[in-house]
Motif scaffolding. Structure first.
Motif, PDB file in Angstrom:
ATOM      1  N   SER A  60      -6.332   5.822  12.742  1.00 21.52           N
ATOM      2  CA  SER A  60      -5.154   6.543  13.617  1.00 21.52           C
ATOM      3  C   SER A  60      -3.970   6.285  13.129  1.00 21.52           C
ATOM      4  CB  SER A  60      -5.466   5.877  14.807  1.00 21.52           C
ATOM      5  OG  SER A  60      -5.370   4.475  14.935  1.00 21.52           O
ATOM      6  N   VAL A  61      -3.579   5.416  12.146  1.00 23.92           N
ATOM      7  CA  VAL A  61      -2.201   5.363  11.766  1.00 23.92           C
ATOM      8  C   VAL A  61      -2.005   5.895  10.489  1.00 23.92           C
ATOM      9  CG1 VAL A  61      -1.470   3.152  13.352  1.00 23.92           C
ATOM     10  CG2 VAL A  61      -2.758   2.961  10.647  1.00 23.92           C
ATOM     11  N   GLY A  62      -2.976   6.491   9.933  1.00 25.10           N
ATOM     12  CA  GLY A  62      -2.967   7.174   8.635  1.00 25.10           C
ATOM     13  C   GLY A  62      -3.314   6.507   7.520  1.00 25.10           C
ATOM     14  N   MET A  63      -3.984   5.397   7.713  1.00 25.28           N
ATOM     15  CA  MET A  63      -4.592   4.674   6.393  1.00 25.28           C
ATOM     16  C   MET A  63      -5.957   5.014   6.064  1.00 25.28           C
ATOM     17  SD  MET A  63      -1.882   2.790   5.933  1.00 25.28           S
ATOM     18  CE  MET A  63      -2.415   1.818   4.524  1.00 25.28           C
ATOM     19  N   PRO A  64      -6.144   4.878   4.615  1.00 25.53           N
ATOM     20  CA  PRO A  64      -7.561   5.532   4.166  1.00 25.53           C
ATOM     21  C   PRO A  64      -8.765   4.688   4.833  1.00 25.53           C
ATOM     22  CG  PRO A  64      -6.179   5.413   2.674  1.00 25.53           C
ATOM     23  CD  PRO A  64      -5.274   4.620   3.579  1.00 25.53           C
ATOM     24  N   VAL A  65      -9.813   5.045   4.860  1.00 22.69           N
ATOM     25  CA  VAL A  65     -11.285   4.575   5.315  1.00 22.69           C
ATOM     26  C   VAL A  65     -11.977   5.083   4.248  1.00 22.69           C
ATOM     27  CG1 VAL A  65     -12.795   4.202   7.069  1.00 22.69           C
ATOM     28  CG2 VAL A  65     -10.485   4.458   7.605  1.00 22.69           C
ATOM     29  N   PRO A 113     -10.305  -1.439   9.552  1.00 20.31           N
ATOM     30  CA  PRO A 113      -9.163  -0.990   8.211  1.00 20.31           C
ATOM     31  C   PRO A 113      -8.220  -1.986   8.039  1.00 20.31           C
ATOM     32  CG  PRO A 113      -9.700   0.716  10.353  1.00 20.31           C
ATOM     33  CD  PRO A 113     -10.362  -0.835  10.906  1.00 20.31           C
ATOM     34  N   THR A 114      -7.484  -1.311   7.157  1.00 22.20           N
ATOM     35  CA  THR A 114      -6.612  -2.054   6.381  1.00 22.20           C
ATOM     36  C   THR A 114      -5.422  -2.964   7.177  1.00 22.20           C
ATOM     37  OG1 THR A 114      -6.429  -0.357   4.792  1.00 22.20           O
ATOM     38  CG2 THR A 114      -4.559  -2.181   4.384  1.00 22.20           C
ATOM     39  N   PRO A 138      -9.959  -2.689  -2.219  1.00 23.05           N
ATOM     40  CA  PRO A 138      -8.746  -1.996  -2.574  1.00 23.05           C
ATOM     41  C   PRO A 138      -9.094  -0.533  -2.803  1.00 23.05           C
ATOM     42  CG  PRO A 138      -8.884  -4.099  -3.843  1.00 23.05           C
ATOM     43  CD  PRO A 138     -10.159  -4.037  -3.140  1.00 23.05           C
ATOM     44  N   ALA A 139     -10.261  -0.292  -3.229  1.00 24.21           N
ATOM     45  CA  ALA A 139     -10.509   1.272  -3.059  1.00 24.21           C
ATOM     46  C   ALA A 139     -10.420   1.893  -1.826  1.00 24.21           C
ATOM     47  CB  ALA A 139     -11.848   1.503  -3.749  1.00 24.21           C
ATOM     48  N   GLN A 140     -10.990   1.212  -0.847  1.00 25.23           N
ATOM     49  CA  GLN A 140     -10.734   1.694   0.651  1.00 25.23           C
ATOM     50  C   GLN A 140      -9.271   1.557   1.051  1.00 25.23           C
ATOM     51  OE1 GLN A 140     -13.275   1.001   4.405  1.00 25.23           O
ATOM     52  NE2 GLN A 140     -11.771  -0.401   4.769  1.00 25.23           N
ATOM     53  N   CYS A 141      -8.866   0.712   0.779  1.00 24.56           N
ATOM     54  CA  CYS A 141      -7.419   0.399   1.612  1.00 24.56           C
ATOM     55  C   CYS A 141      -6.577   1.621   0.726  1.00 24.56           C
ATOM     56  CB  CYS A 141      -6.756  -0.828   1.149  1.00 24.56           C
ATOM     57  SG  CYS A 141      -7.670  -2.217   1.872  1.00 24.56           S
ATOM     58  N   CYS A 142      -6.757   1.893  -0.237  1.00 28.62           N
ATOM     59  CA  CYS A 142      -5.883   2.893  -1.177  1.00 28.62           C
ATOM     60  C   CYS A 142      -6.141   4.256  -1.078  1.00 28.62           C
ATOM     61  CB  CYS A 142      -5.415   2.439  -2.382  1.00 28.62           C
ATOM     62  SG  CYS A 142      -4.381   0.742  -2.464  1.00 28.62           S
ATOM     63  N   ASN A 158       0.905  -1.132   0.042  1.00 33.50           N
ATOM     64  CA  ASN A 158      -0.042   0.214   0.021  1.00 33.50           C
ATOM     65  C   ASN A 158       0.871   1.309  -0.057  1.00 33.50           C
ATOM     66  OD1 ASN A 158      -1.878   2.204   0.853  1.00 33.50           O
ATOM     67  ND2 ASN A 158      -3.162   0.508   1.492  1.00 33.50           N
ATOM     68  N   PRO A 159       0.649   2.296  -1.088  1.00 31.99           N
ATOM     69  CA  PRO A 159       1.513   3.155  -1.086  1.00 31.99           C
ATOM     70  C   PRO A 159       1.240   4.233   0.228  1.00 31.99           C
ATOM     71  CG  PRO A 159      -0.226   3.489  -2.657  1.00 31.99           C
ATOM     72  CD  PRO A 159      -0.289   2.112  -2.024  1.00 31.99           C
ATOM     73  N   TRP A 160       0.295   4.182   0.960  1.00 32.88           N
ATOM     74  CA  TRP A 160       0.127   5.146   1.999  1.00 32.88           C
ATOM     75  C   TRP A 160       1.190   4.488   3.275  1.00 32.88           C
ATOM     76  CZ3 TRP A 160      -2.495   9.368   2.145  1.00 32.88           C
ATOM     77  CH2 TRP A 160      -3.285   9.604   1.221  1.00 32.88           C
ATOM     78  N   ASN A 161       1.522   3.165   3.372  1.00 29.97           N
ATOM     79  CA  ASN A 161       2.333   2.395   4.161  1.00 29.97           C
ATOM     80  C   ASN A 161       2.697   1.244   3.716  1.00 29.97           C
ATOM     81  OD1 ASN A 161       3.797   1.335   6.214  1.00 29.97           O
ATOM     82  ND2 ASN A 161       2.587   2.465   7.984  1.00 29.97           N
TER      83      ASN A 161
END
Length: 470
Positions: free
Chosen positions: A427-432, A382-383, A188-192, A149-152
């Protein structure tokens, strides 16, 4: 516009830049190929990069533009790059289905969705990573690097269209084709942190192949904007001779629907899903924040949800049969899919499961006689991290999968349209995200509503730090 801004420019806007000759198809393809070369060894979003084919196609299109002064008759996405999930065939390009032993197997034909993509003017960059046979909601097939995941990079981009979502979110493709048989676009849309549309059953043809799983799966787009998703649906939808399912064209285009001024809609929502239970607090908050915004917009909002009781077992029987239907020999399957194959059900039980799934689907669709749209979480929490379930038994993995993806499969069973849109971060900055589910064949309604939400709380400028120039 600098190169990084151009990489994150939505597909429709790139098409306009090409038409106005502010950028050429070759420049766009070279931009993405350079980003893929620089970044994808860390991300794992592509199985195959078709650099030579993409450049050759882009050069033909660039030369055509140079010779022709009229761009009014060009296809909608002329010269815009796109990726295709490695469950669909692109002639002359390997198609592995996430199976390492098949990674050099070159497809002899284009699937219908790929034919439509080419007719729309897209240039195909390559094939994106998928879970083996598309079965899992994470993208970690044996023999390939895991998609990240490019967010983390410690987290999964979801699955099975995980590579597609990661590529769009990281600016390695402006738009991606994916597929959804139980949440594989929406998750995957949610995760990213992007948009993922699962169209209605029969909207996009699966020609020339047949329907292996009683209509639960369909192609669809992963995009940065609702308008891009709508325009993609405009160019790839439509009946092909012999299709087992089909729908009439809408009265207006899907893209035009994103500009519609909506009357007050009757909207239901829920943060609880029987028989699974309550969603995680951050996912519940995303739903509640969304419905509060919808209420402020003048829509009629009330709590409620269809009864999903009894659906998990028959849906699982139908979904699980896809492993055997794939024709991939058991010795080439990874342990989870081999277990699914070994525990598949005989034909009579499969048909009983289809009948039961259809009976329950009637009840679910009946809920929409009183509502236009249902707002639900995309996933129950979340992810997850890459490899988080790697040491579980197949039985334990199945339980985790069912619990996580529970809000999605019901609408594969019913064939209703659903769109996942960004709705914040955990809370860790991953998309929801949240998903908007419409009545059967009512993509125009959910696209219009998603566009209304997008206009009120834009998300297109939210980008992961990964890959951005410091």
């Amino acid at each position: 516009m600098n190169q990084e801004e151009l990489a994150f420019t939505p597909a429709l806007e790139q098409a306009q830049l090409i038409r106005s000759k502010q950028v050429s198809p070759v420049e766009l393809v070279e931009l993405y190929l350079k980003r893929i070369e620089r970044l994808d060894s860390q991300l794992g979003s592509y199985f195959t990069v078709s650099a030579d084919l993409a450049l050759a196609d882009a050069k033909i299109k660039t030369e055509y533009l140079a010779k022709s002064g009229d761009s009014s008759e060009l296809p909608a996405f002329f010269g815009v790059p796109i990726s295709v999930k490695d469950l669909n065939s692109v002639a002359g390009v390997p198609c592995s289905y996430g199976t390492a032993a098949l990674r050099s197997q070159v497809a002899a034909h284009d699937d219908n969705v790929v034919t439509k993509i080419k007719q729309a003017g897209f240039t195909i960059l390559g094939k994106t990573a998928t879970a083996q046979l598309g079965t899992m909601p994470y993208t970690e097939p044996q023999g390939f690097p895991p998609a990240r995941n490019p967010w983390n990079l410690d987290y999964t981009p979801g699955g099975s269209s995980g590579g597609a979502a990661a590529a769009v979110a990281a600016g390695l493709s402006p738009i991606a084709q994916g597929s959804d048989g139980g949440g594989s676009i929406r998750g995957p849309a949610q995760c990213c942190g992007i948009v993922g549309l699962k169209p209605s059953r029969g909207r996009i043809s699966s020609a020339p192949v047949g329907d292996y799983q009683s209509g639960i799966a369909t192609s669809g787009p992963l995009t940065r904007t609702v308008a891009d998703a709508a325009a993609f649906l405009d160019v790839v939808s439509g009946y092909v001779t012999g299709d087992p399912y089909w729908l009439p064209k809408p009265e207006t285009s899907f893209l035009a629907a994103t500009q519609d001024r909506l009357d007050s809609l009757r909207i239901a929502f829920s943060t609880t899903l029987a028989p699974v239970g309550d969603t995680a607090p951050i996912c519940a908050k995303a739903v509640l924040d969304t419905v509060q915004l919808l209420e402020e917009m003048g829509h009629s909002v009330s709590e409620g949800c269809p009864d999903f009781d009894g659906l998990i077992e028959p849906f699982t029987v139908v979904w699980q049969a896809g492993v055997g239907a794939s024709g991939v020999p058991p010795e080439l399957l990874e342990p989870m899919n081999r277990w699914l194959l070994e525990h598949s059900y005989p034909a009579g039980q499969y048909l009983r499961a289809v009948a039961q799934m259809q009976i329950i689907s009637r009840r679910i669709v009946g809920f929409f006689e009183n509502f236009d749209v249902l707002v639900l979480p995309v996933y129950m929490y979340p992810t997850i991290r890459v490899g988080e379930w790697a040491n579980l038994t197949p039985e334990e993995t199945m339980h985790k999968v069912i619990q996580w993806v529970a809000p999605c499969p019901a609408f594969n069973a019913t064939g209703q349209p659903a769109i996942a849109i960004p709705a914040g971060f955990d809370s860790v900055g991953m998309p929801v995200g949240v998903q908007l589910i419409g009545r059967p064949a009512a993509e125009t309604t959910i696209l219009a509503l998603a566009a209304q939400i997008e206009a009120a709380k834009p998300w297109r400028e939210h980008r992961p730090a990964f890959g951005q120039q410091s």
